[in-house]
Design an enzyme around this catalytic site. Structure first.
Site, PDB file in Angstrom:
ATOM      1  N   CYS A 160       0.824  -1.222   0.000  1.00  0.00           N
ATOM      2  CA  CYS A 160       0.000   0.000   0.000  1.00  0.00           C
ATOM      3  C   CYS A 160       0.854   1.267   0.000  1.00  0.00           C
ATOM      4  CB  CYS A 160      -0.932   0.001   1.201  1.00  0.00           C
ATOM      5  SG  CYS A 160      -1.906  -1.498   1.286  1.00  0.00           S
ATOM      6  N   HIS A 197      -3.900   6.618   3.209  1.00  0.00           N
ATOM      7  CA  HIS A 197      -4.212   5.343   2.556  1.00  0.00           C
ATOM      8  C   HIS A 197      -5.614   4.912   2.974  1.00  0.00           C
ATOM      9  CE1 HIS A 197      -4.184   1.352   1.146  1.00  0.00           C
ATOM     10  NE2 HIS A 197      -4.007   0.779   2.318  1.00  0.00           N
ATOM     11  N   ASN A 199     -10.130  -1.004  -0.180  1.00  0.00           N
ATOM     12  CA  ASN A 199      -8.676  -0.825  -0.118  1.00  0.00           C
ATOM     13  C   ASN A 199      -8.077  -1.263  -1.455  1.00  0.00           C
ATOM     14  OD1 ASN A 199      -5.926  -1.029   0.371  1.00  0.00           O
ATOM     15  ND2 ASN A 199      -6.148  -2.078   2.332  1.00  0.00           N
TER      16      ASN A 199
HETATM   17  O1  UT7 Z   1      -3.866  -1.807   3.678  1.00  0.00           O
HETATM   18  C1  UT7 Z   1      -2.847  -2.245   4.492  1.00  0.00           C
HETATM   19  C2  UT7 Z   1      -3.156  -2.145   5.917  1.00  0.00           C
HETATM   20  N1  UT7 Z   1      -4.360  -2.841   6.241  1.00  0.00           N
HETATM   21  C3  UT7 Z   1      -5.071  -2.399   7.265  1.00  0.00           C
HETATM   22  O2  UT7 Z   1      -4.731  -1.389   7.816  1.00  0.00           O
HETATM   23  C4  UT7 Z   1      -6.266  -3.210   7.694  1.00  0.00           C
HETATM   24  C5  UT7 Z   1      -6.309  -3.239   9.189  1.00  0.00           C
HETATM   25  N2  UT7 Z   1      -7.357  -4.043   9.773  1.00  0.00           N
HETATM   26  C6  UT7 Z   1      -8.682  -3.778   9.703  1.00  0.00           C
HETATM   27  O3  UT7 Z   1      -9.121  -2.924   8.976  1.00  0.00           O
HETATM   28  C7  UT7 Z   1      -9.589  -4.526  10.659  1.00  0.00           C
HETATM   29  O4  UT7 Z   1      -8.793  -5.234  11.595  1.00  0.00           O
HETATM   30  C8  UT7 Z   1     -10.558  -5.514   9.974  1.00  0.00           C
HETATM   31  C9  UT7 Z   1     -11.652  -4.744   9.254  1.00  0.00           C
HETATM   32  C10 UT7 Z   1      -9.822  -6.406   9.018  1.00  0.00           C
HETATM   33  C11 UT7 Z   1     -11.246  -6.395  11.037  1.00  0.00           C
HETATM   34  O5  UT7 Z   1     -11.887  -5.585  12.013  1.00  0.00           O
HETATM   35  P1  UT7 Z   1     -11.663  -5.829  13.581  1.00  0.00           P
HETATM   36  O6  UT7 Z   1     -12.529  -4.884  14.282  1.00  0.00           O
HETATM   37  O7  UT7 Z   1     -10.180  -5.744  13.817  1.00  0.00           O
HETATM   38  O8  UT7 Z   1     -12.219  -7.290  13.773  1.00  0.00           O
HETATM   39  P2  UT7 Z   1     -11.467  -8.607  14.305  1.00  0.00           P
HETATM   40  O9  UT7 Z   1     -10.529  -9.120  13.273  1.00  0.00           O
HETATM   41  O10 UT7 Z   1     -10.955  -8.363  15.690  1.00  0.00           O
HETATM   42  O11 UT7 Z   1     -12.697  -9.603  14.406  1.00  0.00           O
HETATM   43  C12 UT7 Z   1     -13.791  -9.359  15.281  1.00  0.00           C
HETATM   44  C13 UT7 Z   1     -14.861 -10.390  14.999  1.00  0.00           C
HETATM   45  C14 UT7 Z   1     -14.341 -11.827  14.968  1.00  0.00           C
HETATM   46  O12 UT7 Z   1     -15.326 -12.657  15.554  1.00  0.00           O
HETATM   47  P3  UT7 Z   1     -15.205 -13.141  17.086  1.00  0.00           P
HETATM   48  O13 UT7 Z   1     -13.912 -13.890  17.162  1.00  0.00           O
HETATM   49  O14 UT7 Z   1     -15.220 -11.880  17.906  1.00  0.00           O
HETATM   50  O15 UT7 Z   1     -16.408 -13.998  17.249  1.00  0.00           O
HETATM   51  C15 UT7 Z   1     -14.261 -12.133  13.502  1.00  0.00           C
HETATM   52  O16 UT7 Z   1     -14.383 -13.497  13.216  1.00  0.00           O
HETATM   53  O17 UT7 Z   1     -15.444 -10.149  13.712  1.00  0.00           O
HETATM   54  C16 UT7 Z   1     -15.436 -11.356  12.957  1.00  0.00           C
HETATM   55  N3  UT7 Z   1     -15.335 -11.023  11.552  1.00  0.00           N
HETATM   56  C17 UT7 Z   1     -16.406 -10.815  10.769  1.00  0.00           C
HETATM   57  N4  UT7 Z   1     -17.724 -10.826  11.021  1.00  0.00           N
HETATM   58  C18 UT7 Z   1     -18.549 -10.546  10.007  1.00  0.00           C
HETATM   59  C19 UT7 Z   1     -14.212 -10.859  10.814  1.00  0.00           C
HETATM   60  N5  UT7 Z   1     -14.539 -10.534   9.554  1.00  0.00           N
HETATM   61  C20 UT7 Z   1     -15.887 -10.503   9.496  1.00  0.00           C
HETATM   62  C21 UT7 Z   1     -16.802 -10.215   8.472  1.00  0.00           C
HETATM   63  N6  UT7 Z   1     -18.125 -10.241   8.779  1.00  0.00           N
HETATM   64  N7  UT7 Z   1     -16.424  -9.888   7.215  1.00  0.00           N
END
Ligand code: UT7
Length: 336
Positions: free
Chosen positions: A119, A260, A290
């Site tokens: 990125c 970004h 993204n």
């Molecule tokens: O471009 C380069 C840099 N990239 C970034 O900067 C991306 C950085 N990361 C993010 O944007 C976020 O971490 C995400 C959007 C990818 C994920 O959001 P989060 O708030 O960090 O969620 P998490 O990974 O901690 O997951 C929370 C919950 C999990 O369920 P449990 O374990 O709490 O039951 C996941 O399984 O959300 C669940 N989950 C989803 N639920 C519905 C993960 N993806 C999804 C989804 N739909 N698509």
């Protein structure tokens, strides 16, 4: 070299292209266990554009590049360096996508190569273009950020497939003697100890293409989302503070803060920490998702096409991605 002959690098034009096909949150609800509500709340993304199977990264890049060259009032023959920032090249090993783009545009016999900084690729490329121009080696650099990110996304993995989109952005970085047009500063950095936060394990010398690679889906992007998120907020905020301080510029003097576009929550957290006004922050993540190396030039193009980006406007670019890499840049827009 006398000061009157000194050459600076400036951003002379911008262009972008997104493929027409839209993948909405409602479409994704039918593909994986997710919801429009979750995606919007956690990322701010409503839709992203996806290229057709027969469209390559270079095809997206060529469309963006044509606009950038025309808006710089140049001909393809005026370009003396082609740089393409991408992690979804047409071919993973060779030739470089920049070579394919040059051929498709009819740019012959000039240096052309790719930049792999995920990125951060476009801002890394800006620093390379600046160095080539200020050393006197090149005059008109075509700098592209282009991704067919959908080609490395596993559309059964809900943690990544909701995030990414395809697109391209391009700029002409040109020599100028006007110090008011110059790219003021660029900070670029990397820390490979976080390599596994965001990676595609194959193909490469560690995991050459094999049946095992395909069975384990190692060709797809893997991300430690939450860890990457936290580090992104911390690093981007620190990076912006440093570049502003180093150049004696206050956050309120920035006309357009162009981060970004990975996640609305990251952008909001960084904007709040820097006390940026809402009208300073450029947001496109809701409609493109993204797009990795394409995200920053696509966002610059958006405000250009909306008539919000004018000659002399001060831009602050800030990016973070796989590597891990990060970079920021301070520059006025020097296009018409
Ligand atoms: O471009 C380069 C840099 N990239 C970034 O900067 C991306 C950085 N990361 C993010 O944007 C976020 O971490 C995400 C959007 C990818 C994920 O959001 P989060 O708030 O960090 O969620 P998490 O990974 O901690 O997951 C929370 C919950 C999990 O369920 P449990 O374990 O709490 O039951 C996941 O399984 O959300 C669940 N989950 C989803 N639920 C519905 C993960 N993806 C999804 C989804 N739909 N698509």
């Amino acid at each position: 070299m006398s000061s009157s002959q000194r050459k600076y690098a400036s951003m002379r034009s911008i262009g972008a292209y997104v493929p027409p096909r839209i993948l909405s949150n409602a479409d994704l609800e039918k593909m994986v266990d997710t919801s429009d509500e979750w995606i919007l709340k956690r990322t701010g993304i409503s839709e992203r554009h996806i290229a057709d199977d027969d469209v390559a990264t270079s095809d997206l890049a060529v469309e963006a590049a044509r606009d950038a060259i025309a808006r710089a009032e140049l001909e393809t023959g005026d370009i003396d360096l082609v740089l393409c920032a991408t992690v979804t090249p047409d071919y993973f090993n060779m030739p470089a996508t920049a070579c394919i783009i040059s051929d498709k545009l009819g740019i012959r016999n000039v240096q052309a190569f790719d930049i792999s900084a995920a990125c951060s690729g476009f801002v890394y490329g800006l620093s390379i273009a600046k160095a080539f121009i200020e050393s006197g080696m090149k005059r008109n650099v075509l700098l592209i950020g282009a991704e067919k990110f959908s080609s490395i996304v596993d559309y059964t993995d809900r943690s990544t497939c909701i995030l990414f989109g395809d697109g391209a952005g391009a700029a002409v970085i040109a020599a100028t003697e006007d110090s008011g047009e110059r790219i003021i500063d660029i900070h670029a950095s990397a820390d490979g100890s976080y390599a596994d936060f965001l990676m595609t394990p194959a193909p490469g010398s560690v995991n050459p293409c094999s049946q095992k690679v395909l069975e384990e889906g190692l060709q797809y992007v893997k991300m430690k989302g939450n860890e990457t998120f936290k580090l992104a907020v911390k690093t981007l905020t620190k990076d912006v503070r440093e570049i502003l301080e180093h150049n004696g510029i206050q956050a309120e003097e920035i006309d357009h803060f162009i981060p970004h576009q990975a996640n609305y929550r990251i952008i909001k957290a960084v904007g709040d920490a820097l006390k940026m006004r809402e009208d300073q922050i450029v947001l496109t993540v809701q409609k493109y998702g993204n797009t990795s190396a394409a995200s920053i030039p696509m966002a610059i193009n958006d405000i250009y096409e909306e008539g919000r980006l004018r000659y002399g406007d001060l831009m602050l670019l800030d990016t973070f991605g796989g590597g891990l890499t990060w970079a920021s840049a301070l520059l006025p827009f020097a296009g018409k």
